[in-house]
Design a protein around this motif. Structure first.
Motif, PDB file in Angstrom:
ATOM      1  N   THR A   1      -2.472   5.102   3.150  1.00 46.60           N
ATOM      2  CA  THR A   1      -2.724   4.391   4.394  1.00 46.60           C
ATOM      3  C   THR A   1      -3.934   4.962   5.127  1.00 46.60           C
ATOM      4  N   THR A   2      -4.186   6.250   5.015  1.00 48.92           N
ATOM      5  CA  THR A   2      -5.356   6.835   5.666  1.00 48.92           C
ATOM      6  C   THR A   2      -6.635   6.378   4.978  1.00 48.92           C
TER       7      THR A   2
ATOM      8  N   ASN B   1      -2.203   1.730  11.429  1.00 56.07           N
ATOM      9  CA  ASN B   1      -3.639   1.537  11.246  1.00 56.07           C
ATOM     10  C   ASN B   1      -4.182   0.452  12.172  1.00 56.07           C
TER      11      ASN B   1
ATOM     12  N   GLN C   1      -7.328   3.082   6.167  1.00 55.46           N
ATOM     13  CA  GLN C   1      -7.880   3.060   7.510  1.00 55.46           C
ATOM     14  C   GLN C   1      -9.387   3.287   7.522  1.00 55.46           C
TER      15      GLN C   1
ATOM     16  N   PRO D   1       2.352   4.757   0.869  1.00 53.31           N
ATOM     17  CA  PRO D   1       2.276   5.507   2.129  1.00 53.31           C
ATOM     18  C   PRO D   1       1.203   6.590   2.126  1.00 53.31           C
TER      19      PRO D   1
ATOM     20  N   ILE E   1       0.851  -1.190   0.000  1.00 53.67           N
ATOM     21  CA  ILE E   1       0.000   0.000   0.000  1.00 53.67           C
ATOM     22  C   ILE E   1       0.880   1.232   0.000  1.00 53.67           C
TER      23      ILE E   1
END
Length: 799
Positions: A78-79, A480, A82, A75, A73
Motif C-alpha cells: 500500500t505504501t 492512501n 501511495q 497490505p 493490493i
C-alpha cells in the motif's frame, strides 16, 4: 599450501559473517545485503555505477495501475501504491497548470506558479506521509518558465529541480529534546548548479539519474500529437461553463502506463540512502508564447519523482507460484520445510528475513502443542538442532471425501442452527433490518446493495446514512486516499503560512502571488485523476478566506471508473441555506473543532535553499531559514459515516474523509481555520469483517460468521468486497481439516451459501463444515485391545 589454508579460512569467516548459523546457506538476501553495506556516503562517489543500483527484482509485486481495481493490493504494497499515486497526481497537476494559460487572456504573464509553490508542493508530498522520503520535480534543460523574477517573461531556467527530502532531526539544534519526529525537511533547488558538470542531473556523469532517463529527454521522432489528452468540463460560480482539454501522462490503458519504477539506488551525495522511486512525466505545450499554435507541440518537459526508503519495503521470500510469479530475486529463500509446510508472506517486516509464516500443506496438521503456523522470524533464528527437529506438520492418516449426495439437514441440526442464529427467524427487511438488536447480515446487505438512483428517492434522508460501524476498516483500507486529501490540506497550510505576496526580496526575485482559482481547481482535480479509488474531491474555503471571493469550493468528480473525462464544479454557486457547503455536518464539525486551540497541530520545519539568481550557478539560504508551518495530521481529519448520495452527481454509497487547513489571520498574529479538503470513496470496495472482536470495536458485522466455534476460528480474507463470506474457518489447536482438498480451511463463501440453504430448508452440507478432533497419524487395529474387549464381552456368559 598456506595460500589454500588462507582461502579456506576466508571462506569460513565469510560464512560466519553472512549467516547467523552454519546450517544456513548463502542466498540472494545475503548478496543484496553485502552490496548495500559496501556503499556509504564516503565511498559512493568512487564506486562503479553498477554498484549504486540493486538488481531488478529487488522490489517485487510493484503496483500496476492496470490491476489496481481488479486484483486486491497486498497490505505490504500500500505504501508503494501511495508513492505511485502521488507521482501520478503531481504529473496531472503540473501538466494541467502549465497548459492552463490557454484558459486565460493572452497577456504578458506566464500564469505559472512561483518557485515557492514548487518548493512547498514537494514539502507537502513528504510531510503528509511518513513513509515517503523524498519528492522532486526535474525539468529538462531550458523548459521551465517562472514568474519569480522581474523581466523574466518568456525566459527559462537552464535547470530547475526543486527537491525535498526528509532529514533525521534528532540531532538538529532547533530540536532541544533530541527526539526524532521526522518533521525536518531539506529543500533545495538541484538545478542551481554550473551547467555541464557532474552536478547536472541531466548529464550521464550524474550516475544516479535513472529516474530522469526513464522519460526524458522526450525526443519525438514521428508524430508530435502522441501525448494523451484529458477533458475537463468546468462550471464556475457564475454558472458559466468551459471545456478544457490538456495533455498529460499516459493513461492506464496504454502500454507503458503513467508511472515507471526505478531500480533501488543509492542516493549518493544527497540523502545517502537506498531509495526506490516512482516516476511520472509532466507534459506541456512547447515552445511557449510563440503566438502561433500550429508550431507548438505537446512534449514531456519534466518528471515528478517520489521516493521511499528501500529498507522499509517488505521482501517476499516465498517460492514462485500462481499469482506470485513476477520478478523476485528473493523468491524461494524461505526456511519452510516444503515436504509438510508451505510459505505465506506477512506484511510489516521491511528489508529483513522472516516476513512469512509456514502453514501446513493440505493433508497435514499442526502438532497438539502448536497453536498457530510457524513464524518465519522464529525459524530464521533457530539453531540447526531446533530446525531439523521442529517446524514440521504431521500427516493426517484418514482423509474423508466431500459429501456428494446432498440431503436436507436433519431437523434437530436445523433447529440447533436456527436457535444459534435466531436473527434468521425474523424476516425484517429494508431499512428496519439495520436497527434490529442482532442484525441479519443477508437482509442488511440486501438493503444496501439494492439501493440505486431510482429507488433511493423513496426513502427519507435518515435511512440513507449507515450509523453504527458499517464502515469498519475504512480508515485502514482508504488510508492512501485520506493521505491524498491530507497532502493538499498540508500544502495549502504551508503556502498560507510561509508565502507572503507582499514580501520584498533583494535583486530581481519577487514573491509568489496568492493562490489562484486555476491552481485550486487543478489541485482538486489531480486528486481524482491521480487516485482511481477517489470518486470526488473538493476544496472548501471558509467565508472570505480565498482571495477576492466570498465563497469558493471547487469540486471535482468522475462519472465512471476508467475515463479520461472529468468534471469540476464550483459549489459556491449553490447559495441556498440547505445547499451551502458551509452548513454541511462534516464542515461544521471541523470548523468547531479548530475554532480556537491549535496546539495539537504538527509542526514541520524546513531548511530551504533557493537559487542565487535566475541563472542558478549556486544556492543560498531562503530569507527565513529555517522556517516552519503547522498543519493537520491524519488523526486530525474527520471520517463521515457511510451515506448514499442520492441527489449527487454520482449516486452511490460513499465514505468521506475531510482534512482541515490553516493560515494566518489578517494581523499575522495567530492561526485560524481556513477550510477543508474532502475526498469520497466507494463504500462497496471495502472488505466486510465478520470475525469476532472486542465489544468496544465499532464493527456492525462482527461475529456474523458461520464457522463452527468449537472446532474452528474465523480469519478475514482480503479482497472479497462488501459481500458475505470474506473469511475462512481455520481449525483450532487439537483439531484437523478432515477432507481431501487443496486447502486446509473452510471457505467463508461456501459456508455462507450452505447456511442459506439450511435456513431455506434446502439440501445442504453445512453440518459437515466442522473440523474433527486430531487423531493419530495412522488408523490401525490393536490386536491386544481387541482380544481384551472380546474377553470382556463373553465373560458374563462363562459364568
Amino acid at each position: 599450501m598456506w595460500q589454500l589454508t588462507l582461502s579456506v579460512v576466508s571462506v569460513l569467516l565469510l560464512g560466519v559473517v553472512i549467516a547467523q548459523y552454519e546450517w544456513q546457506n548463502r542466498d540472494a538476501f545475503d548478496e543484496v545485503r553485502l552490496q548495500m553495506d559496501k556503499v556509504n556516503k564516503d565511498n559512493c562517489p568512487i564506486q562503479h555505477v553498477g554498484d549504486l543500483y540493486l538488481p531488478e527484482g529487488s522490489v517485487s509485486h510493484l503496483p500496476d495501475v492496470k490491476e489496481i481495481n481488479i486484483n486486491p493490493i497486498f497490505p505490504n504494497r500500500t505504501t508503494l501504491l501511495q508513492i505511485h499515486n502521488i507521482a501520478r497526481s503531481r504529473a496531472f497537476f503540473w501538466s494541467y497548470i502549465l497548459q492552463s494559460r490557454f484558459i486565460r487572456p493572452a497577456i504578458n504573464d506566464t500564469y505559472d506558479p512561483g518557485m515557492m509553490y514548487y518548493f512547498l508542493s514537494t514539502v507537502a508530498d513528504v510531510s503528509s506521509n511518513p513513509h515517503i522520503n523524498a519528492s522532486a520535480i526535474y525539468f529538462s534543460p531550458n523548459m521551465s518558465y517562472s514568474p519569480s523574477y522581474l523581466g523574466f517573461f518568456n525566459k527559462t531556467f537552464p535547470r530547475f529541480a526543486p527537491r525535498t527530502f526528509r532529514a533525521d532531526d534528532f540531532n538538529d539544534p532547533i530540536h532541544l529534546e533530541r527526539i526524532s519526529t521526522l518533521n525536518t525537511f531539506t529543500v533545495q533547488d538541484l538545478g542551481a548548479i554550473p551547467v555541464d558538470t557532474s552536478y547536472d542531473y541531466t548529464s550521464d556523469y550524474y550516475r544516479i539519474n535513472e529516474w530522469y532517463k526513464l522519460w526524458l529527454p522526450d525526443n519525438v521522432k514521428e508524430r508530435h500529437d502522441t501525448k494523451t489528452t484529458y477533458q475537463v468540463e468546468i462550471r464556475y460560480a457564475n454558472n458559466t461553463n468551459e471545456t478544457f482539454t490538456f495533455h498529460g501522462p499516459q493513461d492506464a490503458d496504454e502500454k507503458i502506463g503513467p508511472v515507471r519504477w526505478t531500480r533501488p539506488y543509492f542516493d549518493c551525495g544527497r540523502s545517502n540512502r537506498w531509495l526506490v522511486a516512482a516516476v511520472s512525466p509532466i507534459a506541456d505545450i512547447y515552445p511557449r508564447h510563440t503566438g502561433f499554435r500550429h508550431v507548438e507541440y505537446p512534449t514531456y518537459t519534466a518528471v515528478s519523482v517520489v521516493e521511499m526508503d528501500f529498507d522499509r519495503i517488505d521482501i517476499n521470500q516465498c517460492p514462485k507460484s500462481q499469482g506470485n510469479d513476477g520478478k523476485n530475486i528473493f523468491a524461494d529463500t524461505t526456511r519452510c520445510k516444503k515436504e509438510t509446510t508451505e510459505c505465506e508472506p506477512i506484511h510489516g517486516w521491511g528489508f529483513r528475513r522472516g516476513g512469512y509464516q509456514c502453514r501446513c500443506n493440505p493433508g497435514y496438521r499442526l502438532p497438539f502443542f502448536v497453536r498457530r503456523p510457524y513464524l518465519g522470524e522464529v525459524i530464521e533464528r533457530a539453531t540447526s538442532e531446533q530446525f531439523y527437529n521442529s517446524f514440521d506438520c504431521l500427516k493426517i492418516g484418514w482423509v474423508q471425501k466431500q459429501l456428494v449426495q446432498l440431503e436436507k439437514a436433519p431437523t434437530v441440526l436445523r433447529d440447533i442452527a436456527m436457535e444459534t442464529f435466531y436473527e434468521y427467524k425474523d424476516r425484517t427487511s429494508g431499512p428496519d433490518a439495520l436497527r434490529t438488536p442482532r442484525i441479519n447480515i443477508h437482509r442488511v446487505l440486501d438493503f444496501i446493495l439494492r439501493m440505486n438512483k431510482e429507488n433511493c428517492r423513496d426513502y427519507p434522508p435518515e435511512h440513507m446514512v449507515l450509523v453504527g460501524g458499517y464502515n469498519f476498516g475504512a480508515e485502514e483500507f482508504f488510508e492512501n486516499e485520506a493521505k491524498m486529501a491530507l497532502r493538499l490540506a498540508n500544502f495549502i497550510s504551508a503556502f498560507l503560512q510561509i508565502s507572503d505576496p507582499k514580501e520584498v526580496f533583494s535583486g530581481k526575485r519577487v514573491a509568489d502571488k496568492p493562490l489562484t482559482e486555476d491552481q485550486m481547481i487543478a489541485e482538486t482535480l489531480s486528486l481524482v485523476m491521480g487516485n482511481s479509488r477517489i470518486w470526488s474531491a473538493g476544496t472548501y474555503w471558509e467565508r472570505n478566506k480565498f482571495t477576492n471571493r466570498t465563497f469558493f469550493a471547487p469540486n471535482a468528480y468522475k462519472k465512471q471508473l476508467n475515463t479520461r473525462k472529468f468534471f469540476v464544479e464550483d459549489l459556491a454557486r449553490l447559495n441556498k441555506t440547505e445547499e451551502l457547503y458551509l452548513n454541511e455536518e462534516w464542515y461544521q464539525f471541523l470548523k468547531q473543532r479548530w475554532s480556537a486551540n491549535f496546539d495539537s497541530l504538527e509542526k514541520y520545519y524546513m531548511k530551504i535553499k533557493v537559487r542565487f539568481d535566475e541563472n542558478g550557478k549556486t544556492t543560498k539560504k531562503y530569507e527565513h531559514y529555517p522556517n516552519y508551518y503547522r498543519a493537520a495530521t491524519l488523526k486530525h481529519g474527520h471520517w463521515s459515516p457511510p451515506y448514499f448520495d442520492c441527489y449527487g452527481k454520482v449516486p452511490m454509497w460513499k465514505v468521506q474523509y475531510a482534512a482541515p487547513f490553516f493560515g494566518w489571520d489578517s494581523l499575522k498574529a495567530k492561526l485560524e481555520f481556513k477550510g477543508v479538503v474532502a475526498v469520497t470513496m466507494d463504500l462497496l470496495k471495502l472488505d466486510i469483517n465478520q470475525c469476532p472482536d472486542e465489544p468496544y470495536v465499532p464493527n456492525a458485522f462482527k461475529g456474523t460468521h458461520k464457522c463452527d466455534k468449537k472446532s474452528s476460528y474465523c480469519v478475514p480474507i482480503l479482497g472479497r468486497g462488501y459481500e458475505t463470506g470474506g473469511y475462512k474457518c481455520e481449525c483450532r489447536q487439537g483439531y484437523e481439516y478432515p477432507f481431501e482438498d487443496f486447502i486446509t480451511y473452510f471457505d467463508g463463501q461456501l459456508v455462507e451459501a450452505e447456511f442459506t440453504n439450511l435456513v431455506d430448508n434446502n439440501i445442504t452440507r453445512f453440518h459437515t463444515y466442522q473440523c474433527r478432533i486430531a487423531g493419530s497419524n495412522n488408523i490401525q487395529a490393536n490386536t491386544v485391545f481387541l482380544l481384551v474387549m472380546a474377553l470382556l464381552s463373553i465373560l458374563p456368559f462363562l459364568r
